[in-house]
Write a protein that holds these residues in place. Sequence first.
Motif, PDB file in Angstrom:
ATOM      1  N   ILE A  84       3.108   6.237   4.518  1.00 45.22           N
ATOM      2  CA  ILE A  84       1.690   5.678   4.135  1.00 45.22           C
ATOM      3  C   ILE A  84       0.841   6.474   4.840  1.00 45.22           C
ATOM      4  O   ILE A  84       1.009   7.245   5.625  1.00 45.22           O
ATOM      5  CB  ILE A  84       1.650   4.068   4.914  1.00 45.22           C
ATOM      6  N   HIS A  85      -0.587   6.249   4.222  1.00 42.75           N
ATOM      7  CA  HIS A  85      -1.640   7.300   5.066  1.00 42.75           C
ATOM      8  C   HIS A  85      -1.913   6.686   6.113  1.00 42.75           C
ATOM      9  O   HIS A  85      -1.927   5.177   6.329  1.00 42.75           O
ATOM     10  CB  HIS A  85      -2.812   7.083   4.293  1.00 42.75           C
ATOM     11  N   ASP A 114      -4.846   4.020   6.623  1.00 42.72           N
ATOM     12  CA  ASP A 114      -4.756   2.823   5.701  1.00 42.72           C
ATOM     13  C   ASP A 114      -3.904   1.995   6.829  1.00 42.72           C
ATOM     14  O   ASP A 114      -4.029   0.845   6.586  1.00 42.72           O
ATOM     15  CB  ASP A 114      -3.804   3.039   4.385  1.00 42.72           C
ATOM     16  N   ILE A 167       0.616  -1.115  -0.117  1.00 35.56           N
ATOM     17  CA  ILE A 167       0.058   0.042  -0.184  1.00 35.56           C
ATOM     18  C   ILE A 167       0.917   1.227   0.063  1.00 35.56           C
ATOM     19  O   ILE A 167       0.549   2.266  -0.680  1.00 35.56           O
ATOM     20  CB  ILE A 167      -0.975   0.029   1.386  1.00 35.56           C
ATOM     21  N   LYS A 224       0.762   6.900  -1.000  1.00 33.78           N
ATOM     22  CA  LYS A 224       0.219   5.590  -1.677  1.00 33.78           C
ATOM     23  C   LYS A 224       1.676   5.216  -2.660  1.00 33.78           C
ATOM     24  O   LYS A 224       2.210   6.081  -3.052  1.00 33.78           O
ATOM     25  CB  LYS A 224      -0.877   6.043  -2.588  1.00 33.78           C
TER      26      LYS A 224
END
Length: 380
Positions: free
Chosen positions: A108-109, A112, A70, A221
């Motif tokens: 990363i977020h 997420d 991801i 992302k």
Amino acid sequence: MDKIERIEIAVIGAGLGGAAAAALLDDAGFVAHTFEQAPGFDRLGAGIHIGPNVMKVFRQIGLEDELARIGSHPSHWFSRDGTTGEYLSEIPLGDYALKEYGAPYITIHRGDMHATQIARLDKSRLHFGFRLSDIVEQDDGVLLTFENGRKVLAGLVIGADGINSVIREKLLGAERPRFSGWIGHRALVDMNKLRSTGLDYERCVKWWWEQSRHIMAYATKSDGSEYYYVTGVPVDSWEHSESFVDSSREEMDAIFGGSHPMVQGLIDATESVTKWPFWNRDPMGLWSRGRLVMLGDACHPMRPHMAQGAGMAIEDAAVLTRCLTMTGVQDYATAFQLYENTRRARATKVQTISNANTWLKDPEDPAWVYAYDPMNVELN
Ligand SMILES: Cc1cc2nc3c(=O)[nH]c(=O)nc-3n(C[C@H](O)[C@H](O)[C@H](O)COP(=O)(O)OP(=O)(O)OC[C@H]3O[C@@H](n4cnc5c(N)ncnc54)[C@H](O)[C@@H]3O)c2cc1C
């Protein structure tokens, strides 16, 4: 009178550290229930770094590949002068991190990452809408009362309930964290919008320093479609009761206008931006007492400038689980002492550097942070 359930271990808080502890304890064969005040979690607009030190824990609980799929894999973390663009320092990441530190470095977020952690947990032992409100230490366990009226008697209680921890308050008394005098603006930026300002996606973390403020940007992302920035800006006070409030492109312009064109590009591409206060506590003299123990921000909250706050929470969870596995729950006193002995110096060092905000202002070797392996570090 309410029925009181007996459980082996209660984890208070299913944040980034609590969710890691729940998975690790479950895998180690403990019966741990996690109690979270929120009714559920949203994908709040923020990014996060996960260093190789933390990815080793995610490897252990089977999440490394999914998170690596991801997230974005920055090649470097660059520190640059915010006006001239001059490079001040750099950390090679990417393949170098994999080889030298033993796991990938990703950005990363945050939502997420957290959703991936939550999805990994046994839902029959994860309880949303449980806000801990009272703690009574008894000979046979700790009686926990939640605002929804439910009560449990837990053999051990792990306080993973963040900077305003109720467990910390029980151990050390009520004391609000100190406002650090700094706020951070956080914004997710659409890559197409950023391209329209003339900038293109770069697979690295960029940190721009100006005289008394800074801004960091990176992708959240793997395909680079989402970008994120976070600032550090000194202010006189934080007057709001909320944990964050709206900011605006105009406010960003007023603070950072006239900076390097890449910083300006980030501001021009901003659609919505929020601002958050940074809170501090000094290192604490107590990590556990009796059947109560803390991890993460409950124990050592820090300003975010090393991007290691969650890292320390997740490392704590790994080492605490290993200590309990070694001693068994009956000998929790030995486990908690071993845990604190193993973790205190490192967490305090990271907390101190983060709060001083000196990380990467000058060149330095980050191996002591990233090569650390919480799954194998000697317990002492
Ligand atoms: C701007 C910013 C950027 C950051 N960037 C990074 C980064 O790049 N990398 C990094 O490693 N860290 C970063 N951090 C730090 C990181 O977010 C925290 O250190 C981390 O979330 C701490 O994890 P935790 O589990 O201890 O606490 P939290 O994640 O705060 O979780 C605590 C949980 O406990 C719950 N809770 C609280 N009280 C109760 C109660 N009474 N009963 C039940 N539940 C309760 C809360 O709802 C919450 O879910 C950043 C922080 C900020 C502010």
